[in-house]
Design an enzyme around this catalytic site. Structure first.
Site, PDB file in Angstrom:
ATOM      1  N   SER A 173       0.825  -1.213   0.000  1.00 45.92           N
ATOM      2  CA  SER A 173       0.000   0.000   0.000  1.00 45.92           C
ATOM      3  C   SER A 173       0.862   1.267   0.000  1.00 45.92           C
ATOM      4  O   SER A 173       1.639   1.479  -0.930  1.00 45.92           O
ATOM      5  CB  SER A 173      -0.949  -0.074   1.198  1.00 45.92           C
ATOM      6  OG  SER A 173      -1.955   0.890   1.082  1.00 45.92           O
ATOM      7  N   ASP A 343      -9.865  -5.493  -4.138  1.00 45.60           N
ATOM      8  CA  ASP A 343      -9.178  -4.387  -3.469  1.00 45.60           C
ATOM      9  C   ASP A 343      -9.805  -3.073  -3.918  1.00 45.60           C
ATOM     10  O   ASP A 343      -9.809  -2.768  -5.109  1.00 45.60           O
ATOM     11  CB  ASP A 343      -7.688  -4.431  -3.841  1.00 45.60           C
ATOM     12  CG  ASP A 343      -6.843  -3.503  -3.000  1.00 45.60           C
ATOM     13  OD1 ASP A 343      -7.374  -2.512  -2.466  1.00 45.60           O
ATOM     14  OD2 ASP A 343      -5.630  -3.773  -2.896  1.00 45.60           O
ATOM     15  N   HIS A 377      -7.577  -5.661  -0.080  1.00 43.52           N
ATOM     16  CA  HIS A 377      -6.366  -4.885   0.217  1.00 43.52           C
ATOM     17  C   HIS A 377      -5.468  -5.512   1.278  1.00 43.52           C
ATOM     18  O   HIS A 377      -4.243  -5.427   1.195  1.00 43.52           O
ATOM     19  CB  HIS A 377      -6.769  -3.479   0.666  1.00 43.52           C
ATOM     20  CG  HIS A 377      -5.673  -2.475   0.585  1.00 43.52           C
ATOM     21  ND1 HIS A 377      -5.149  -2.033  -0.601  1.00 43.52           N
ATOM     22  CD2 HIS A 377      -4.987  -1.822   1.555  1.00 43.52           C
ATOM     23  CE1 HIS A 377      -4.193  -1.161  -0.368  1.00 43.52           C
ATOM     24  NE2 HIS A 377      -4.066  -1.013   0.936  1.00 43.52           N
TER      25      HIS A 377
END
Ligand SMILES: *[C@@H]1O[C@H](CO)[C@@H](O)[C@H](O)[C@H]1NC(C)=O
Ligand SMILES: *[C@@H]1O[C@H](CO)[C@@H](O)[C@H](O)[C@H]1NC(C)=O
Ligand SMILES: *[C@@H]1O[C@H](CO)[C@@H](O)[C@H](O)[C@H]1NC(C)=O
Ligand SMILES: *[C@@H]1O[C@H](CO)[C@@H](O)[C@H](O)[C@H]1NC(C)=O
Length: 401
Positions: A173, A343, A377
């Site tokens: 991320s 995600d 995610h």
């Protein structure tokens, strides 16, 4: 539909905090004992010796790192160092929430790698500074620009200095964005062999969630208020209020906030989520989340916009913030990207835009992509099957690069 890391942070925090499912621990209730570092509380408990390290950035922030040199075999491995870098509103603990044989740092150590975990400024174990304290507003004067140019630089340089070897990099991320930003400016490449990017964040043009979009708009609309606060504390009254407003006005059922903000996860165990909620979310700078919101709203990957030409001129010598051009990443630098259909922060369209546009001329043998039909995610770093889906392909990639 971009997913912003801001959003991610908000969502993450909010989701976790607001989902009061029975048996789940509330975010707002977590007790923190700050005396022990991550080595003691999270790594040695899984049976791995661990060293705490500290590095000071050029702008004075004192960051902690954890190092795992020895795997289950009990002897030091023969492979190069690997630096793992976490996402926003998180810290290195997010890498070691699953049992040892399902968590990337331990799997790397068991395969002979010298494993280093970075923690960015403002998180619980990286909150020191040579002259400021976290109660000073000036401590929070930064965004992911500084995480890239100062924190990542210091972490990489430290591992390189300490081991005398070029390292592998793995980011999740925000940990991918700050690396891509550095690579696009041809920074750090002399110290890094290759990079594995989990749920890569660059373009944020396709955020599918109305709540995330609203969160970004709200932060930008009330930026002056938030900037005055300096520190973005997920559990604070102000943030709860913001989230409540967002839930109400976007018609979002906030009982399922985690899912709403990070996408449904296919494969994370309840135990792992409970442990996650004990340690996360971590604070960040409100300026950082405003910067993410700018990426969402302008559809440009640029440096922080001070909002007026005079200040931009002071900081950048130009009226508008300079852009990061991801197409400038050297074509022969080995990259591994993995992304997932569920995600909503690293949205499929945005990741594919990065791959098919910015990286379209990347050397064929130097760009590897893994796509999961079921991952959200957080699955990339916490799923119980991540070893098969992600980590084994990454080990192969490291071996070849
Ligand atoms: C992890 O270890 C547990 C207990 O030792 C074992 O049952 C399980 O099969 C292992 N999982 C993997 C992915 O190796
Ligand atoms: C790495 O080593 C160089 C050269 O000795 C030194 O200037 C620099 O401060 C060191 N940086 C870190 C983060 O250890
Ligand atoms: C959201 O709506 C509920 C019910 O209408 C109200 O009680 C609550 O105060 C609202 N929260 C915020 C933050 O506006
Ligand atoms: C929100 O979702 C939860 C769990 O899915 C459900 O139990 C609850 O009734 C929902 N609330 C509203 C107002 O729809």
């Amino acid at each position: 539909m971009p997913r912003s890391n801001i959003l991610f942070a908000l969502l993450f925090i909010v989701l976790l905090g607001l989902s009061e499912a029975p048996g789940r621990r509330s975010l707002y209730a977590f007790a923190s004992s700050s005396s022990d570092g991550i080595c003691k509380s999270m790594i040695e408990t899984q049976g791995y010796p661990c060293q705490e390290h500290k590095v000071t950035t050029e702008d004075g922030y004192i960051l902690s790192m954890q190092r795992i040199v020895v795997g289950q075999s009990g002897s030091k491995g023969d492979k190069p160092p690997v630096l793992l870098q976490h996402g926003v509103l998180a810290d290195a603990i997010t890498w070691v929430l699953a049992p040892y044989n399902k968590s990337l740092p331990f799997i790397l150590a068991d395969n002979g790698y010298d494993v280093w975990l970075g923690n960015t400024r403002g998180t619980k174990y990286s909150n020191g500074h040579t002259s400021l304290s976290t109660s000073d507003k000036a401590y929070w004067e930064w965004s992911w620009d500084e995480l890239s140019s100062y924190d990542l630089h210091a972490l990489v340089q430290y591992v390189y200095n300490h081991t005398g070897q070029k390292l592998y990099y793995a980011g999740h991320s925000q940990g991918t964005l700050i690396a891509l930003a550095a690579f696009s400016q041809k920074n750090l490449l002399n110290m890094i062999r290759s990079a594995a990017l989990f749920a890569p964040i660059a373009h944020l043009n396709n955020i599918p969630s109305p709540a995330i979009q609203l969160a970004a708009r709200s932060l930008l609309a009330t930026a002056l208020y938030w900037l005055k606060l300096g520190e973005f504390i997920p559990k604070s009254q102000e943030v709860r209020q913001l989230i409540g407003t967002i839930c109400n006005s976007s018609g979002t059922n906030c009982s399922d906030l985690v899912k709403l903000f990070t996408g449904p996860s296919c494969c994370i165990s309840f135990t792992t989520i409970d442990t996650l909620l004990l340690h996360e979310p971590q604070p960040t700078a409100t300026k950082n989340l405003i910067h993410f919101s700018q990426v969402v709203s302008t559809r440009k990957i640029a440096k922080y916009d001070y909002g007026n030409p005079i200040q931009n001129m002071q900081h950048y010598g130009q009226l508008n913030p300079p852009q990061y051009n991801m197409a400038s990443i050297p074509k022969d630098f080995p990259l591994f990207l993995c992304y997932g259909k569920n995600d909503i922060l690293a949205d499929v369209k945005d990741v594919e835009f990065l791959i098919n546009n910015d990286l379209k001329d990347h050397d064929k043998g130097k760009l590897e992509v893994v796509y999961s039909e079921e991952y959200g995610h957080l699955d990339f770093i916490m799923a119980s099957n991540a070893k098969e889906v992600v980590y084994e392909p990454v080990l192969d990639f490291f071996k070849r690069t």
